[in-house]
Design an enzyme around this catalytic site. Sequence first.
Site, PDB file in Angstrom:
ATOM      1  N   LYS A 133       0.673   3.111  -6.989  1.00  0.00           N
ATOM      2  CA  LYS A 133      -0.698   2.861  -7.445  1.00  0.00           C
ATOM      3  C   LYS A 133      -0.756   2.698  -8.964  1.00  0.00           C
ATOM      4  CE  LYS A 133      -3.039   5.027  -3.532  1.00  0.00           C
ATOM      5  NZ  LYS A 133      -3.795   6.177  -3.027  1.00  0.00           N
ATOM      6  N   LYS A 141       1.757  -0.333   5.536  1.00  0.00           N
ATOM      7  CA  LYS A 141       0.876   0.480   6.371  1.00  0.00           C
ATOM      8  C   LYS A 141      -0.553  -0.031   6.274  1.00  0.00           C
ATOM      9  CE  LYS A 141      -1.278   4.143   3.822  1.00  0.00           C
ATOM     10  NZ  LYS A 141      -2.230   5.143   4.240  1.00  0.00           N
ATOM     11  N   LYS A 165      -7.148   1.825   4.063  1.00  0.00           N
ATOM     12  CA  LYS A 165      -8.502   1.516   3.590  1.00  0.00           C
ATOM     13  C   LYS A 165      -8.443   0.742   2.291  1.00  0.00           C
ATOM     14  CE  LYS A 165     -10.011   6.072   4.541  1.00  0.00           C
ATOM     15  NZ  LYS A 165      -9.277   6.757   3.473  1.00  0.00           N
TER      16      LYS A 165
HETATM   17  P1  ADP Z   1      -6.034   5.436   3.547  1.00  0.00           P
HETATM   18  O1  ADP Z   1      -4.648   5.059   3.135  1.00  0.00           O
HETATM   19  O2  ADP Z   1      -6.530   4.604   4.684  1.00  0.00           O
HETATM   20  O3  ADP Z   1      -7.009   5.495   2.391  1.00  0.00           O
HETATM   21  P2  ADP Z   1      -6.084   8.361   3.512  1.00  0.00           P
HETATM   22  O4  ADP Z   1      -5.198   8.436   2.323  1.00  0.00           O
HETATM   23  O5  ADP Z   1      -7.520   8.797   3.346  1.00  0.00           O
HETATM   24  O6  ADP Z   1      -6.002   6.890   4.156  1.00  0.00           O
HETATM   25  O7  ADP Z   1      -5.401   9.184   4.679  1.00  0.00           O
HETATM   26  C1  ADP Z   1      -6.099   9.845   5.698  1.00  0.00           C
HETATM   27  C2  ADP Z   1      -5.128  10.193   6.811  1.00  0.00           C
HETATM   28  O8  ADP Z   1      -4.821   9.043   7.589  1.00  0.00           O
HETATM   29  C3  ADP Z   1      -3.796  10.768   6.337  1.00  0.00           C
HETATM   30  O9  ADP Z   1      -3.393  11.777   7.234  1.00  0.00           O
HETATM   31  C4  ADP Z   1      -2.864   9.591   6.421  1.00  0.00           C
HETATM   32  O10 ADP Z   1      -1.517   9.962   6.605  1.00  0.00           O
HETATM   33  C5  ADP Z   1      -3.401   8.896   7.677  1.00  0.00           C
HETATM   34  N1  ADP Z   1      -3.107   7.468   7.665  1.00  0.00           N
HETATM   35  C6  ADP Z   1      -3.560   6.581   6.733  1.00  0.00           C
HETATM   36  N2  ADP Z   1      -3.126   5.354   7.035  1.00  0.00           N
HETATM   37  C7  ADP Z   1      -2.369   5.469   8.163  1.00  0.00           C
HETATM   38  C8  ADP Z   1      -1.632   4.530   8.947  1.00  0.00           C
HETATM   39  N3  ADP Z   1      -1.606   3.238   8.642  1.00  0.00           N
HETATM   40  N4  ADP Z   1      -0.969   4.984  10.039  1.00  0.00           N
HETATM   41  C9  ADP Z   1      -0.990   6.301  10.355  1.00  0.00           C
HETATM   42  N5  ADP Z   1      -1.666   7.228   9.664  1.00  0.00           N
HETATM   43  C10 ADP Z   1      -2.346   6.821   8.563  1.00  0.00           C
HETATM   44 NA    NA Z   2      -3.172   7.441   1.978  1.00  0.00          NA
END
Ligand code: ADP
Ligand code: NA
Length: 331
Positions: free
Chosen positions: A114, A198, A201
């Site tokens: 990031k 992956k 969001k």
């Molecule tokens: P994002 O990357 O979507 O902003 P967050 O950092 O808020 O997500 O993560 C929230 C939860 O969702 C964490 O436990 C993270 O490991 C899980 N998570 C986020 N993206 C994925 C994905 N593509 N596959 C599986 N788990 C995910």
């Molecule tokens: Na994340």
Amino acid sequence: PQPLRIFSGMQPTSDSLQLGNYLGALTQWVALQDGNEAIYCVVDLHALTVAPDPSVLRERTRRTAAQYLAAGVDPERSTLFVQSHVAEHAELAWTLSCLTGYGEAARMTQFKDKSAKQGTEGTTVGLFTYPVLMAADILLYDTNRVPVGEDQRQHLELTRDLAQRLNARFGADTVVVPEPHIVKSTAKIYDLQDPTAKMSKSAASPNGLIELLDDPRRIAKRIRSAVTDTGHEIRFDPEGKPGISNLLTIFAALTGRSIPELEADYEGKGYGHLKVDLAGVVVDWVTPFQARVHEYLDDPAQLDDVLEVGAGKAREIAAVTLERVYERTGL
Ligand code: ADP
Ligand code: NA
């Protein structure tokens, strides 16, 4: 088995959670409520790292809580609250930051990725200390297991290192050393347009995302437009066929069917066939989910009440842990 203390959270950085959040984490949160003491948090302090507009952040915090509830987090059995409502998170984070090596924090791959995009001047100290705040979130609740996706494994390792360091310096039972709870089959859901990245969001392009609160017609369209692999055989092979394998993973997780069963069903059929069927599966799942989310959002008093009760319960546990850490560290 002994009930375990479970803790996890998600950032309110978008109007909608994405399917990876649901399959990688939220389904585990719901499953772990049974027989354990679960605490689930909307980590709004973490979301400040993306400099949100204040009213947007507040709205996203509510929407995130409503999505936890709609997914099956039950406030009768679990504690559900908003991170900034419990001041101890920021207090323990400072204490832990004084135990974290600069180099140790600089090695976090999410920070490296990031900050590389944002440049030195665009990168905040908050983004740098994000994993330390996450460690505080977890350690405050004497957590045994943290249900998360694969992308959080390194942050969990740091949390464990910090817990062990606290215990080594200030006494063996200062904090509980937590373990990640990562379910391999759904630990990493991939972007529909780039099945080596992956789903997130914060993806650069939304076309590879399945947003749980998006218009179902658009969700279906994104699935039908998913990137697939060369060849035409529908086979689970994450190395050779990452696109098709990701679609099979999602299909299996939402229907409870096994991957070999799906492979047998789609033998001799084309990629398009699988995508159309998966679009139907996802739309059939999100439609009632969205209705439940809107029920919670349409009753703000009830949602506020759930979050207030949750913050009260969380504060009681957090205050005891913080007092113990402060006392041992000489504060
Ligand atoms: P994002 O990357 O979507 O902003 P967050 O950092 O808020 O997500 O993560 C929230 C939860 O969702 C964490 O436990 C993270 O490991 C899980 N998570 C986020 N993206 C994925 C994905 N593509 N596959 C599986 N788990 C995910
Ligand atoms: Na994340």
